[in-house]
Write a protein that holds these residues in place. Structure first.
Motif, mmCIF file in Angstrom:
data_model
loop_
_atom_site.group_PDB
_atom_site.id
_atom_site.type_symbol
_atom_site.label_atom_id
_atom_site.label_comp_id
_atom_site.label_asym_id
_atom_site.label_seq_id
_atom_site.Cartn_x
_atom_site.Cartn_y
_atom_site.Cartn_z
ATOM 1 N N GLU A 107 0.861 -1.146 0.174
ATOM 2 C CA GLU A 107 -0.135 -0.002 0.089
ATOM 3 C C GLU A 107 0.842 1.174 -0.129
ATOM 4 O O GLU A 107 2.085 1.379 0.613
ATOM 5 C CB GLU A 107 -0.829 0.144 1.171
ATOM 6 C CG GLU A 107 -1.878 -1.185 1.143
ATOM 7 C CD GLU A 107 -2.892 -1.005 2.415
ATOM 8 O OE1 GLU A 107 -3.434 -0.016 3.003
ATOM 9 O OE2 GLU A 107 -3.486 -2.080 2.669
ATOM 10 N N GLU A 108 0.472 2.506 -0.422
ATOM 11 C CA GLU A 108 1.087 3.613 -0.655
ATOM 12 C C GLU A 108 1.736 4.159 0.742
ATOM 13 O O GLU A 108 2.461 4.622 0.870
ATOM 14 C CB GLU A 108 0.022 4.672 -1.194
ATOM 15 C CG GLU A 108 0.729 6.037 -1.219
ATOM 16 C CD GLU A 108 -0.305 6.983 -1.691
ATOM 17 O OE1 GLU A 108 -0.156 8.133 -1.561
ATOM 18 O OE2 GLU A 108 -1.324 6.529 -2.592
ATOM 19 N N LYS A 109 0.761 3.969 1.774
ATOM 20 C CA LYS A 109 1.099 4.205 3.141
ATOM 21 C C LYS A 109 2.317 3.520 3.682
ATOM 22 O O LYS A 109 2.920 3.953 4.610
ATOM 23 C CB LYS A 109 0.007 4.156 4.245
ATOM 24 C CG LYS A 109 -0.469 2.812 4.381
ATOM 25 C CD LYS A 109 -1.627 2.698 5.446
ATOM 26 C CE LYS A 109 -2.125 1.564 5.648
ATOM 27 N NZ LYS A 109 -1.280 0.479 6.147
ATOM 28 N N ASP A 110 2.831 2.506 3.069
ATOM 29 C CA ASP A 110 3.797 1.552 3.557
ATOM 30 C C ASP A 110 5.068 1.790 2.817
ATOM 31 O O ASP A 110 6.099 1.127 2.798
ATOM 32 C CB ASP A 110 3.276 0.144 3.524
ATOM 33 C CG ASP A 110 2.353 -0.377 4.409
ATOM 34 O OD1 ASP A 110 2.327 0.429 5.434
ATOM 35 O OD2 ASP A 110 1.432 -1.072 4.147
ATOM 36 N N ILE A 111 5.034 2.864 1.637
ATOM 37 C CA ILE A 111 6.112 3.010 0.821
ATOM 38 C C ILE A 111 6.862 4.425 1.228
ATOM 39 O O ILE A 111 6.170 5.482 1.536
ATOM 40 C CB ILE A 111 5.986 2.996 -0.586
ATOM 41 C CG1 ILE A 111 5.296 1.850 -1.027
ATOM 42 C CG2 ILE A 111 7.283 3.412 -1.365
ATOM 43 C CD1 ILE A 111 4.508 1.880 -2.322
ATOM 44 N N LYS A 112 8.096 4.330 1.633
ATOM 45 C CA LYS A 112 9.098 5.536 1.843
ATOM 46 C C LYS A 112 10.002 5.869 0.705
ATOM 47 O O LYS A 112 10.712 4.972 0.170
ATOM 48 C CB LYS A 112 9.457 5.488 3.001
ATOM 49 C CG LYS A 112 8.681 5.497 4.360
ATOM 50 C CD LYS A 112 9.565 5.336 5.426
ATOM 51 C CE LYS A 112 8.772 5.112 6.790
ATOM 52 N NZ LYS A 112 9.594 4.671 8.074
ATOM 53 N N HIS A 146 4.147 7.995 -8.285
ATOM 54 C CA HIS A 146 2.879 7.351 -8.326
ATOM 55 C C HIS A 146 2.786 5.953 -8.320
ATOM 56 O O HIS A 146 3.655 5.471 -8.735
ATOM 57 C CB HIS A 146 2.225 7.892 -9.743
ATOM 58 C CG HIS A 146 2.259 9.445 -9.839
ATOM 59 N ND1 HIS A 146 1.328 10.230 -9.614
ATOM 60 C CD2 HIS A 146 3.206 10.241 -10.612
ATOM 61 C CE1 HIS A 146 1.618 11.586 -10.060
ATOM 62 N NE2 HIS A 146 2.683 11.367 -10.649
ATOM 63 N N LEU A 147 1.702 5.666 -7.571
ATOM 64 C CA LEU A 147 1.584 4.118 -7.221
ATOM 65 C C LEU A 147 0.175 3.636 -7.846
ATOM 66 O O LEU A 147 -0.677 4.235 -7.985
ATOM 67 C CB LEU A 147 1.478 3.650 -5.931
ATOM 68 C CG LEU A 147 1.329 2.084 -5.450
ATOM 69 C CD1 LEU A 147 2.508 1.565 -5.891
ATOM 70 C CD2 LEU A 147 0.915 2.051 -4.221
ATOM 71 N N ASP A 148 0.581 2.877 -9.153
ATOM 72 C CA ASP A 148 -0.510 2.257 -9.965
ATOM 73 C C ASP A 148 -0.469 0.670 -10.009
ATOM 74 O O ASP A 148 0.399 0.487 -10.642
ATOM 75 C CB ASP A 148 -0.711 3.210 -11.184
ATOM 76 C CG ASP A 148 -1.697 2.719 -12.058
ATOM 77 O OD1 ASP A 148 -2.836 2.665 -11.825
ATOM 78 O OD2 ASP A 148 -1.557 2.334 -13.620
ATOM 79 N N LEU A 165 5.131 1.167 -8.694
ATOM 80 C CA LEU A 165 5.491 2.527 -8.235
ATOM 81 C C LEU A 165 6.386 3.259 -9.513
ATOM 82 O O LEU A 165 7.295 2.481 -9.883
ATOM 83 C CB LEU A 165 6.175 2.527 -7.062
ATOM 84 C CG LEU A 165 6.983 3.596 -6.638
ATOM 85 C CD1 LEU A 165 5.837 4.668 -6.012
ATOM 86 C CD2 LEU A 165 7.897 3.606 -5.558
#
Length: 131
Positions: free
Chosen positions: A40-45, A98-100, A104
């Motif tokens: 998920e987007e929130k788990d990527i830095k 952008h995550l799609d 990424l």
């Protein structure tokens, strides 16, 4: 430059620890595409440390019900980390991500001074003037 991408990372199979990455360069930017299915987007830095682009995060394990007897489970979970030394220090606001659909896309725009500009040279007919 790209030979050092991921250097000093232990030899692991591609999975949660070392996501597959494709890197391309144009005259205006460096583009990286990183496969992160199930993350998920929130788990990527994404961080910039001088001229180093660092992508890290974690793929969290889904809870499984004990009512099933698993025979094979090949999904990978855990943290991942990729770092790339850029041949320049990006300006503020030069990185977009952008995550799609589990992929990424990261674009790092080159500083204006480095952007290569193509110039068309006019070809004149006849012999060149004598010096």
């Amino acid at each position: 430059m790209f030979r050092t991408f991921g250097q000093n990372i232990p030899a692991l199979s591609v999975g949660a620890n070392v996501p597959a990455v494709s890197v391309a360069e144009s005259s205006e930017a460096i583009e990286a595409t990183i496969e992160l299915p199930g993350v998920e987007e929130k788990d990527i830095k994404i961080n910039l440390d001088g001229n180093r682009l660092v992508i890290s995060g974690e793929k969290k394990e889904e809870s499984t019900k004990d009512e099933k007897d698993w025979h094979v489970e090949e999904r990978s979970y855990g943290s991942f980390y990729r770092a790339m030394a850029l041949p320049f220090t990006p300006e503020d606001g030069a990185v977009e991500a952008h995550l799609d659909k589990g992929v990424l896309h990261v674009v790092v725009k080159k500083p204006t001074a480095l952007a290569q500009k193509t110039k068309t040279i006019e070809i004149k007919t006849g012999a060149p003037p004598k010096a």
